[in-house]
Design an enzyme around this catalytic site. Structure first.
Site, PDB file in Angstrom:
ATOM      1  N   LYS A 172       6.185  78.046  23.827  1.00  0.00           N
ATOM      2  CA  LYS A 172       6.629  79.180  23.011  1.00  0.00           C
ATOM      3  C   LYS A 172       5.481  80.164  22.818  1.00  0.00           C
ATOM      4  CE  LYS A 172       9.512  76.129  20.122  1.00  0.00           C
ATOM      5  NZ  LYS A 172       9.710  75.616  18.753  1.00  0.00           N
TER       6      LYS A 172
ATOM      7  N   LYS B 288       9.136  68.201  24.397  1.00  0.00           N
ATOM      8  CA  LYS B 288      10.579  68.461  24.454  1.00  0.00           C
ATOM      9  C   LYS B 288      11.290  67.136  24.229  1.00  0.00           C
ATOM     10  CE  LYS B 288      14.366  70.570  26.864  1.00  0.00           C
ATOM     11  NZ  LYS B 288      15.251  69.438  26.497  1.00  0.00           N
TER      12      LYS B 288
ATOM     13  N   CYS C  14      49.217  68.650  44.230  1.00  0.00           N
ATOM     14  CA  CYS C  14      50.581  69.187  44.304  1.00  0.00           C
ATOM     15  C   CYS C  14      51.015  69.558  45.719  1.00  0.00           C
ATOM     16  CB  CYS C  14      50.720  70.406  43.395  1.00  0.00           C
ATOM     17  SG  CYS C  14      49.828  71.866  44.000  1.00  0.00           S
TER      18      CYS C  14
ATOM     19  N   ARG D  94      24.576  71.221  17.100  1.00  0.00           N
ATOM     20  CA  ARG D  94      24.449  72.468  17.862  1.00  0.00           C
ATOM     21  C   ARG D  94      25.811  72.919  18.382  1.00  0.00           C
ATOM     22  NH1 ARG D  94      24.173  74.333  22.997  1.00  0.00           N
ATOM     23  NH2 ARG D  94      22.835  76.116  23.361  1.00  0.00           N
TER      24      ARG D  94
END
Length: 678
Positions: free
Chosen positions: A293, A116, A414, A137
Site C-alpha cells: 500500500k 496478505k 437440449c 464482505r
C-alpha cells in the site's frame, strides 16, 4: 455485598481482563500466566452468576454463544469493500510502482507492506466505542450481518479502550477473520476423534465457522480477527499514514498481522517479499502473499480508485502451488446465457490445501492452445492459491489412446444447435430460455434480490419445481399458485412456506422497468446497463423495437452489447416468454415525463444518519438521475447530503467548499425531478 460494590468489582475485573487480553493477543507479550488469567475470568463469571442482573455489556464472558438465527440479514456497505488488484512477479510489481509514481510526480512515495492473510474479510462498526455490527464482505456492495458470530471471537474487542487516544464516535474497521494453524490442527483432531468431517484448510474452517447460524458453534471454534484498515472514522482520527493507522488500531485493542514493514523504495518491497516467502512456513497463520500500500493517506486520496479496486494498493501473490494429475474426461457445461464451457474432470489431486477434481478450460480456443486431450498428464496450479487452473500439458506422457476434444455440434442439454459467431471465442447453445441448463440459471437470476426479488424461491424450491415439470421458463413462476396442492406435496414444504412463496411471487409483480430488464438475463446487461436502457427507452415496447444503431446510442451500451440485446428481442421464444410475463401481471409505473439525466456524471456523497429514508433509497434516487454515489469527499464531489451526526465528511466538504444539503432539502430536490420515496 452492596450493589455499588459488586458493580465496581465487576468493572475492575473487566478492565483487568481487557488489559491482559490486549497484552496477550495484540502485543504478543503476556503479562500473567494462563492459570492466573483463568482465575480472573472465573472470578468475574462467579460474580455474574450470583448477580445476573448486573452483567456488564462489555463483559468478556458475554462474548460466547447466543440464540441461533434463522438466516443472516443483508447489509449494504456504506463504503464499498473493494477487492485488490494482483501482481505475481517482480515485473508486475515494478509496473504497479511506475503507475503510482507517475500519478504522484515529484513526490516521495513510501510503501506499507503487510501480510496478505488467507481468511475472510469483514467490516466492524463501533458506535461510541461499542461494537454494534459485524458484516461479511459479500459482493463488496452488500454483505451479511454476522454480529452474533464475531462477538464470539476472543481477540476481537467488543468495547474499545485507550489510555492514549479519545475513542471516536463512529469507527468502521476492516479486517480478516481466520483460524491460526495451531487452532486448525486441534479443531481437525477433535473433529476426527468425534467421527465428524474434517476441514481441508484453515480458510474453509474459518468460513464454515462464521457462516454458522448458531453462534454457540462459532464460539467453540478458534477464530481470530486481524485488523488491516479503517473505512470510516468520525471525528477524523487525524492520522496521516497507513503505518500510523495500524499502530493506532493496536492502541484501541485490535490485533494486527505479526509483520508490517515501511519501505522507502519498490526495490525494498521486493526484498521484503522474498523474506516473507522464506518465513511463510514458520508463521502462525496462513498467508497467500503480501499487500503493498502507498503509506501516505493523502497520496492514497490523490491516486483514488478504479471501478473495483484502489490504485494505491495491490496484492503481491506468492507463486501458485502445482501438482501433476491426469485428465479423465472433458464435459461441456451450459451457463445462464447459453455459453458452453469445457470442464476437465481430473484424477483428484491435492493442491495448495484443497483437493482439486474439476478445472475449467474456459473455451475451445484454450483447449487448442494447450492441446489438452482426454488421458493427458497435466500440471494443475491454483492461481493466487485460489482458482485451480491447468498450467501445462505434458505430451511426453501422452498415451496412444488419448482423445482429441472437439466442440460439440449440439447442446449437451437440449440438443439445440451450437453456434459460434465469427470473431468470438465462446460457443453458445441456441436454445435460449427453453434450454433446461439455461433455464435453471435464468430462473436463479430472475428471482435474485437485485432482479425480481422473490424472497424464498431458493435453489431447493427451484430444483424441486423443475423436477415436477412446473417450471419450463421464468413465466411459469407466476402460475405456481395454480398448483398449490402439488406444492404442498413437496417434502418439508408446509402450508406456511407455500403461502409465503405465493405471497412473495405476487408482491414481485410490482417492479420497475430497470429491474425487469435486468431480470431477463440478457447477455452483457448488468444493473447499470438495465437502468440506462430503462431511462433511454422508457417502455418495454420501445426497447423491443429498437435496432442496433438506436441501442448503441444508449450510455453504457457498446457495439457488441447492442447486438446481443437486439438478438434477444428478435428470438421468438424470448418474445413469447415476455408476453406471458406481462400477461401474468408484471407491471411498473408508466413514465410521467421524458427521460432526464440532470445529474449525469455528478459525484454525490451521503453522510450521517438519514431519518426519512434509507441510504439505499437515497442512492437509488441519485442513480436514477445519472449521479454516482461515492464513499468519500473530494474536489470532484458535487454535493454532500448530511443527516444527523455527520462527521469528518462534513468537515472536509466545508474545507473544500463543497455544497452541503440536509435531508429535507434533498427530498425536495428529488421530488422536483420526479423521484419520490416508494
Amino acid at each position: 455485598m452492596a450493589i455499588t460494590s459488586v458493580i465496581e468489582q465487576m468493572r475492575q475485573l473487566i478492565q483487568l481482563i481487557a488489559k491482559h487480553n490486549h497484552a496477550y493477543y495484540v502485543m504478543d507479550q503476556p503479562t500473567i500466566s494462563d492459570s492466573e488469567y483463568d482465575h480472573l475470568f472465573h472470578q468475574l463469571k462467579a460474580l455474574e452468576e450470583q448477580y445476573p442482573e448486573l452483567v456488564q455489556a462489555d463483559s468478556p464472558t458475554t462474548k460466547v454463544g447466543g440464540q441461533a438465527l434463522s438466516k443472516f440479514e443483508s447489509v449494504t456497505h456504506v463504503v464499498p469493500m473493494l477487492s485488490l488488484g494482483n501482481v505475481f512477479n517482480q515485473e508486475d510489481l515494478f509496473a504497479f510502482a511506475r503507475r503510482v509514481e507517475e500519478r504522484l510526480p515529484n513526490q516521495k512515495v513510501q510503501y506499507e507492506v503487510e501480510l496478505k492473510l488467507d481468511g475472510l474479510a469483514i467490516s466492524l462498526w463501533y458506535e461510541n466505542g461499542v461494537l454494534v455490527r459485524g458484516v461479511t464482505r459479500g459482493d463488496g456492495e452488500t454483505g451479511e450481518d454476522i454480529t452474533q458470530n464475531v462477538k464470539t471471537i476472543r481477540n476481537l474487542p467488543k468495547v474499545l479502550h485507550s489510555e492514549k487516544y479519545e475513542i471516536p464516535r463512529l469507527l468502521e474497521v476492516r479486517g480478516e477473520v481466520l483460524m491460526p494453524k495451531s487452532g486448525f490442527e486441534k479443531l481437525n483432531a477433535d473433529q476426527e476423534a468425534k467421527g465428524e468431517k474434517t476441514f481441508a484448510n484453515p480458510r474453509n474452517a474459518a468460513a464454515g465457522s462464521l457462516r454458522q447460524l448458531d453462534p454457540n458453534i462459532a464460539a467453540a471454534r478458534p477464530l481470530a480477527f486481524y485488523a488491516y484498515g479503517i473505512a470510516q472514522c468520525e471525528p477524523n482520527h487525524g492520522l496521516t499514514t497507513m503505518h500510523d493507522s495500524l499502530q493506532w488500531l493496536t492502541e484501541l485493542g485490535f490485533q494486527i498481522a505479526e509483520r508490517q514493514y515501511l519501505c522507502n523504495s519498490i526495490q525494498e518491497v521486493q526484498q521484503r517479499y522474498e523474506q516473507i516467502q522464506q518465513e511463510r512456513p514458520n508463521l502462525q497463520v496462513e498467508i497467500d502473499g503480501m499487500v503493498v500500500k502507498v503509506d501516505d493517506l493523502k497520496q492514497q486520496q490523490q491516486l483514488g480508485f478504479l471501478s473495483r479496486e484502489p490504485r494505491w494498493a495491490t496484492a503481491y501473490k506468492f507463486p501458485a502451488q502445482a501438482a501433476l494429475t491426469t485428465v479423465e474426461q472433458i464435459d461441456w457445461q451450459v451457463g445462464r446465457t447459453g455459453t458452453l464451457t469445457p470442464v476437465a474432470r481430473l484424477n483428484p489431486v491435492f493442491v495448495g490445501g484443497v483437493t482439486v477434481s474439476n478445472v475449467t478450460l474456459h473455451n475451445i480456443g484454450e483447449i487448442h492452445r494447450l492441446d489438452v486431450r482426454i488421458g493427458d498428464t497435466v500440471s494443475v496450479y491454483r492461481t493466487g492459491d485460489v482458482i485451480p487452473k491447468v498450467e501445462k500439458v505434458w505430451p511426453e506422457f501422452r498415451p496412444a489412446e488419448a482423445e482429441v476434444v472437439h466442440l460439440p455440434e449440439s447442446c449437451p442439454v437440449c440438443a439445440s444447435p451450437v453456434v459460434m459467431p465469427e470473431g468470438e471465442a465462446l460457443a453458445r447453445c441456441s436454445g435460449g430460455l427453453y434450454c433446461a441448463a439455461q433455464r435453471i440459471e435464468a430462473i436463479r437470476h430472475f428471482v435474485s434480490r437485485k432482479a425480481m426479488d422473490i424472497e424464498g424461491l431458493g435453489d431447493r424450491w427451484v430444483e424441486s419445481l423443475l423436477r415436477l415439470d412446473l417450471l419450463k421458463d421464468v413465466a411459469d413462476i407466476y402460475h405456481l399458485h395454480e398448483h398449490r396442492e402439488t406444492l404442498l406435496g413437496i417434502e418439508k414444504m408446509g402450508e406456511k412456506s407455500v403461502q409465503n412463496l405465493i405471497d412473495a411471487i405476487e408482491a414481485s409483480k410490482k417492479t420497475t422497468l430497470a429491474r425487469f430488464i435486468y431480470a431477463l438475463g440478457i447477455r452483457g446487461v448488468g444493473e447499470t446497463t438495465a437502468r440506462m436502457l430503462a431511462n433511454t427507452f422508457q417502455t418495454l415496447e420501445a426497447l423491443k423495437a429498437a435496432n442496433v444503431e438506436a441501442l448503441k446510442k444508449t450510455p453504457d451500451v457498446g457495439d457488441i452489447t447492442a447486438e446481443w440485446i437486439a438478438d434477444f428481442f428478435l428470438a421468438p421464444h424470448n418474445i413469447e416468454v415476455l408476453d406471458r410475463l406481462i400477461a401474468a401481471g408484471i407491471h411498473w409505473d408508466a413514465p410521467t415525463a421524458p427521460t432526464r439525466q440532470p445529474l449525469n456524471g455528478e459525484s454525490w456523497v451521503l453522510t450521517g444518519t438519514l431519518e426519512q429514508m434509507t441510504r439505499d433509497q437515497a442512492t437509488q434516487m441519485l442513480q436514477a438521475l445519472g449521479a454516482r454515489v461515492s464513499g468519500s469527499v473530494s474536489s470532484k464531489t458535487k454535493c454532500v447530503v448530511a443527516g444527523e451526526k455527520a462527521g469528518s465528511k462534513l468537515e472536509k466538504a466545508a474545507k473544500l467548499g463543497i455544497p452541503v444539503m440536509n435531508e429535507t432539502d434533498f427530498l425536495s430536490l428529488m421530488a422536483g425531478y420526479g423521484q419520490t420515496l416508494s
